[in-house]
Design a protein around this motif. Structure first.
Motif, PDB file in Angstrom:
ATOM      1  N   UNK A   1       3.537  23.481   7.652  1.00  0.00           N
ATOM      2  CA  UNK A   1       4.149  22.152   7.684  1.00  0.00           C
ATOM      3  C   UNK A   1       3.079  21.066   7.547  1.00  0.00           C
ATOM      4  N   UNK A   2       1.930  21.264   8.247  1.00  0.00           N
ATOM      5  CA  UNK A   2       0.841  20.294   8.171  1.00  0.00           C
ATOM      6  C   UNK A   2       0.285  20.221   6.747  1.00  0.00           C
TER       7      UNK A   2
ATOM      8  N   UNK B   1       1.882  16.117   0.328  1.00  0.00           N
ATOM      9  CA  UNK B   1       2.689  14.928   0.006  1.00  0.00           C
ATOM     10  C   UNK B   1       1.817  13.682   0.052  1.00  0.00           C
ATOM     11  N   UNK B   2       0.968  13.581   1.102  1.00  0.00           N
ATOM     12  CA  UNK B   2       0.076  12.420   1.207  1.00  0.00           C
ATOM     13  C   UNK B   2      -0.870  12.351   0.013  1.00  0.00           C
TER      14      UNK B   2
ATOM     15  N   UNK C   1      -1.298   9.446  -2.707  1.00  0.00           N
ATOM     16  CA  UNK C   1      -2.593   8.813  -2.981  1.00  0.00           C
ATOM     17  C   UNK C   1      -2.933   8.911  -4.464  1.00  0.00           C
ATOM     18  N   UNK C   2      -2.639  10.083  -5.059  1.00  0.00           N
ATOM     19  CA  UNK C   2      -2.906  10.263  -6.494  1.00  0.00           C
ATOM     20  C   UNK C   2      -2.098   9.270  -7.324  1.00  0.00           C
ATOM     21  N   UNK C   3      -0.818   9.087  -6.938  1.00  0.00           N
ATOM     22  CA  UNK C   3       0.027   8.127  -7.659  1.00  0.00           C
ATOM     23  C   UNK C   3      -0.530   6.707  -7.526  1.00  0.00           C
ATOM     24  N   UNK C   4      -0.979   6.367  -6.306  1.00  0.00           N
ATOM     25  CA  UNK C   4      -1.569   5.039  -6.104  1.00  0.00           C
ATOM     26  C   UNK C   4      -2.818   4.874  -6.963  1.00  0.00           C
ATOM     27  N   UNK C   5      -3.681   5.914  -6.954  1.00  0.00           N
ATOM     28  CA  UNK C   5      -4.906   5.840  -7.745  1.00  0.00           C
ATOM     29  C   UNK C   5      -4.601   5.748  -9.236  1.00  0.00           C
ATOM     30  N   UNK C   6      -3.576   6.465  -9.669  1.00  0.00           N
ATOM     31  CA  UNK C   6      -3.194   6.415 -11.084  1.00  0.00           C
ATOM     32  C   UNK C   6      -2.729   5.009 -11.467  1.00  0.00           C
TER      33      UNK C   6
END
Length: 199
Positions: free
Chosen positions: A92-93, A99-100, A104-109
């Motif tokens: 689960x962790x 997901x995090x 973050x990858x989407x934000x960086x993209x």
């Protein structure tokens, strides 16, 4: 002896031997037991008690072994369940971290796309500025243009020189500049270093 006499004697023998044969059959099948008095009966009884005791001890040892085995299995099962719960929590962790990371990858993209657009816009603006400045410095006297260009960065100067159409004016401006700056700019533009001229 006559046949009649033989038959009578045979019938008497069969009648007398029938109880004996019957008792032997009952003993053989186990329906009747002979009980002896004295030493033999005690020996049979002690053998029977010893067999029962041996069977009881064997049964008791099997019960003890089974109970130890059950306790060991129960302990192992608890340990396995605890390990399984740890693995589920760890999974689960990890899923949460995945997901995090994806977020973050989407934000960086998005940031990369925005940055590339800004750089592209800046390059276009710089190219347009370089063309405008090239027209301006090309119209000026070479000494005046050289004095101003010496204060600008090398990259901007190279862009301005590349935007100039008049190679003679370009050469005059380079010749009017300090030799070190002119050398650096010439190397960046891939041309031979001009010698200092006075116009």
């Amino acid at each position: 002896m006559k046949t009649k006499d033989i038959m009578i004697v045979g019938a008497v023998v069969v009648l007398l031997s029938f109880p004996l044969m019957f008792i032997i059959m009952l003993l053989a099948t186990g329906n009747v037991k002979l009980v002896f008095k004295g030493d033999l009966s005690r020996w049979v009884e002690s053998e029977t008690v010893a067999k029962i005791q041996k069977n009881t001890e064997l049964r008791d040892s099997l019960i003890v072994a089974n109970s130890y085995s059950f306790e060991a299995n129960a302990s192992e099962r608890e340990k396995l369940m605890a390990d399984s719960e740890k693995l589920v929590r760890e999974q689960e962790r990890l899923n949460f971290l995945i997901i995090e990371l994806q977020q973050e990858r989407e934000k960086l993209e998005k940031e990369r796309v925005r940055f590339e657009k800004a750089v592209s816009d800046t390059k276009e603006d710089n190219a347009k500025k370089a063309v405008d400045l090239a027209k301006l410095y090309q119209a000026m006297k070479p000494k005046e243009a050289a004095q101003i260009l010496e204060t600008l960065s090398d990259n901007l100067c190279v862009d301005i020189f590349k935007s100039m159409n008049d190679d003679r004016q370009k050469a005059k401006i380079l010749a009017a500049m300090e030799i070190e700056k002119a050398t650096r700019l010439s190397q960046k533009m891939g041309i031979k270093t001009p010698t200092k001229m006075n116009f």
